[in-house]
Design an enzyme around this catalytic site. Sequence first.
Site, PDB file in Angstrom:
ATOM      1  N   ARG A   1       8.611   4.840   5.266  1.00 26.58           N
ATOM      2  CA  ARG A   1       7.276   5.097   5.832  1.00 26.58           C
ATOM      3  C   ARG A   1       7.423   5.887   7.137  1.00 26.58           C
ATOM      4  O   ARG A   1       7.384   5.325   8.233  1.00 26.58           O
ATOM      5  CB  ARG A   1       6.545   3.780   6.060  1.00 26.58           C
ATOM      6  CG  ARG A   1       6.421   2.953   4.796  1.00 26.58           C
ATOM      7  CD  ARG A   1       5.702   1.629   5.038  1.00 26.58           C
ATOM      8  NE  ARG A   1       5.862   0.750   3.882  1.00 26.58           N
ATOM      9  CZ  ARG A   1       5.150   0.858   2.764  1.00 26.58           C
ATOM     10  NH1 ARG A   1       4.220   1.788   2.663  1.00 26.58           N
ATOM     11  NH2 ARG A   1       5.359   0.037   1.753  1.00 26.58           N
TER      12      ARG A   1
ATOM     13  N   CYS B   1       1.390   0.441   0.292  1.00 27.22           N
ATOM     14  CA  CYS B   1       1.032   1.860   0.387  1.00 27.22           C
ATOM     15  C   CYS B   1      -0.478   2.056   0.215  1.00 27.22           C
ATOM     16  O   CYS B   1      -1.083   2.904   0.883  1.00 27.22           O
ATOM     17  CB  CYS B   1       1.768   2.664  -0.672  1.00 27.22           C
ATOM     18  SG  CYS B   1       3.565   2.612  -0.496  1.00 27.22           S
TER      19      CYS B   1
END
Length: 217
Positions: free
Chosen positions: A130, A53
Site C-alpha cells: 500500500r 482495499c
Amino acid sequence: MEDNTTINQMPRIGDQAPDFTASTTTGPLKLSEYNKDSWVILFSHPADFTPVCTTEMSAFAVDQQFFDERNTKLLGLSIDSIHSHLAWVNNVKEKTGVYFQFPIIADLDMKVSQLYGMLHDKESSTAAVRAVFFIDPKGTIRLMMYYPLNVGRNMEEIKRALIALQTADECNCALPINWTPGEKAIVPPPKTLAEMDERIKNTEYEMVDFYLAKKDI
C-alpha cells in the site's frame, strides 16, 4: 548477500516522478500529462475484490471533492486486469453506492509497480504494497508512504500531509509535529549572525529561541 534490487529501485523524495504510460479504468494515461499543472496522489492496493482495499479505495472516492478543491488528482493501481478493475468498481457501486471515478491503473506486467518500488518480496512478489506518492505540479516526488498488505492507510493523515505540503510551499515555512491547518508554522532558521540578531529583535514571532520561532499563517 541479501538481494536489495527492489529497495534500490525505489524513488526518493525530491526525485522526478518516473514517467509511464498505462491502461486505466478511464482510458490510456501518461503520468506527465496527467500531472501537468496539478498535484497527483498515486496509490497502490494489493488486489481488487479484497476487503481492506475496498475500504481504502472507497475512502479516496468519498473524499474526491476534498482533493479536487486542492488541485489534486487521484491515481490508483494494482496488479489486476482492466476487466477486473471495471467489475470491482461496478460491484462496489452496486453494493455501497460509492463510485471510483478516478483512474485505476491495470498493472498486469508490473511495470509501474517495479518503477515505483511497490513490490516488496518479503510481503509479496505479485501484489503491490500500500504505497502512496505525493507528486507536485513540477513532477517532483514530495512525500512517500508505505504500508504492509494487512494494515489500511490513514486517510486523515493523507489529507493532512497534502495540506501541509501545499501550505509549506505557499508560505515558505516549515511545519511542526502534528501540525493542522490554523496552527502556527515554523520560520526557517537564520543563516547568518545578522539574521540571528534580527530574529531576536522580531516581535511578530513566538520565540522559543533564535533557531525556533513560530508565526501565524
